[in-house]
Design an enzyme around this catalytic site. Structure first.
Site, PDB file in Angstrom:
ATOM      1  N   SER A 143       0.860  -1.190   0.000  1.00 49.04           N
ATOM      2  CA  SER A 143       0.000   0.000   0.000  1.00 49.04           C
ATOM      3  C   SER A 143       0.888   1.229   0.000  1.00 49.04           C
ATOM      4  O   SER A 143       2.020   1.182   0.511  1.00 49.04           O
ATOM      5  CB  SER A 143      -0.864   0.017   1.265  1.00 49.04           C
ATOM      6  OG  SER A 143      -1.527   1.266   1.392  1.00 49.04           O
ATOM      7  N   TYR A 156      -1.348   0.268  10.584  1.00 47.73           N
ATOM      8  CA  TYR A 156      -1.493  -0.159   9.183  1.00 47.73           C
ATOM      9  C   TYR A 156      -0.267   0.282   8.368  1.00 47.73           C
ATOM     10  O   TYR A 156       0.278  -0.495   7.585  1.00 47.73           O
ATOM     11  CB  TYR A 156      -2.785   0.411   8.584  1.00 47.73           C
ATOM     12  CG  TYR A 156      -3.048  -0.086   7.178  1.00 47.73           C
ATOM     13  CD1 TYR A 156      -3.222  -1.445   6.914  1.00 47.73           C
ATOM     14  CD2 TYR A 156      -3.120   0.797   6.097  1.00 47.73           C
ATOM     15  CE1 TYR A 156      -3.463  -1.905   5.627  1.00 47.73           C
ATOM     16  CE2 TYR A 156      -3.362   0.347   4.806  1.00 47.73           C
ATOM     17  CZ  TYR A 156      -3.531  -1.010   4.574  1.00 47.73           C
ATOM     18  OH  TYR A 156      -3.760  -1.473   3.291  1.00 47.73           O
TER      19      TYR A 156
END
Ligand SMILES: NC(=O)c1ccc[n+]([C@@H]2O[C@H](COP(=O)([O-])OP(=O)(O)OC[C@H]3O[C@@H](n4cnc5c(N)ncnc54)[C@H](OP(=O)(O)O)[C@@H]3O)[C@@H](O)[C@H]2O)c1
Length: 257
Positions: A143, A156
């Site tokens: 990501s 995250y």
């Protein structure tokens, strides 16, 4: 490498990018091994994949947060093939958007277990199917959060930064085997990601994409196919894909009308 009749394993194939990838590889004539926790959803994806052109699409329950489950999945793989051509470590996601001060252990644990340990243990279990198969590809779905931090994203962002470093270390470790190791790092994409992050709050999830034309699963699936389909001597080390409306992680253009 033409993908026809090649074995492609996709984790997290029950929705989003994984589902999109299953269909895109199916259209190339690839054989599929699909894993996730929601087996009913996997069955539906496999049926659609067979319709789209996959000569074989098999599913098995997989929880990448459990070594026993990953090892059982490896046994399932062995029932079908002793060689994998493509491994896509896609299972993962975010839970919560809390600042560190309010962070929940169970959310942090989910993110580390799936995005970091899940990639490690799945890769460890599948390497014997790949190191004997030069030209095979391991593609990890990272990501842009692994590259740039944002408020509420500490765990995250840390997890996806970990995924990028796992990718880099593994590429060094596999030097000389002919196995290619890549990371594909998307930006904002409309999948079930935000519904999972906000624990089923669909209204809150919808707001994330309000006024934006985000990436969608087929955009990422197409890139995964392209990466896997390069000639054996070509490795796409790292790829970042964002929607045009996301100039940077904090700069999202939203239409107001
Ligand atoms: N959407 C975005 O904006 C975005 C951006 C960058 C990166 N990503 C990354 O892209 C990947 C795919 O996410 P997505 O956007 O497609 O979201 P999604 O629609 O929520 O898909 C996530 C997939 O991961 C699976 N999964 C979650 N936990 C798992 C576990 N413990 N074991 C096995 N499978 C598990 C889910 O299946 P089950 O629930 O059935 O197990 C599902 O198939 C994730 O790694 C995510 O972090 C997403």
């Amino acid at each position: 490498m033409a993908l026809s009749n090649k074995w492609v394993l996709i984790t997290g194939a029950s929705s989003g990018f994984g589902e999109g990838a299953a269909l895109a590889f199916a259209r190339e004539g690839a054989k599929l091994l699909l894993g996730a926790r929601r087996v009913d959803r996997l069955e539906q994806v496999a049926a659609a994949a067979r319709k789209a052109g996959s000569p074989a699409a098999h599913v098995h329950g997989l929880d990448v947060a459990s070594t026993a489950s990953v090892n059982a999945f490896a046994d399932f793989v062995r029932q079908h093939t002793d060689k994998l051509d493509v491994l896509i470590n896609n299972a993962g996601g975010a839970k919560g958007l809390d600042k560190v001060a309010e962070g929940k252990d169970e959310d942090w644990e989910f993110m580390m277990q799936t995005n970091v340990l899940g990639v490690l243990r799945t890769t460890r279990a599948m390497l014997p199917f790949m190191t004997s198969n030069p030209g095979s590809s391991i593609i990890n779905v990272g990501s842009i959060a692994g590259r740039v931090a944002y408020e509420g994203g500490s765990a995250y962002c840390a997890a996806k930064a970990g995924e990028i470093q796992i990718t880099r270390a593994l590429r060094l470790e596999l030097s000389g085997t002919g196995v290619r190791v890549s990371t594909l790092d998307p930006g904002l994409a409309e999948t079930e990601f935000s519904v999972v992050r906000f624990k089923g709050d669909a209204e809150r999830a919808k707001k994330v994409y309000e006024g934006v034309n985000p990436l969608r699963a087929p955009d990422i699936a197409e890139a995964l196919v392209w990466m896997a389909n390069r000639p054996a001597h070509v490795c796409i080390d790292e790829m970042i894909i964002k929607c045009t409306d996301q100039a940077a992680i904090h700069k999202l253009y939203r239409r107001t009308t």
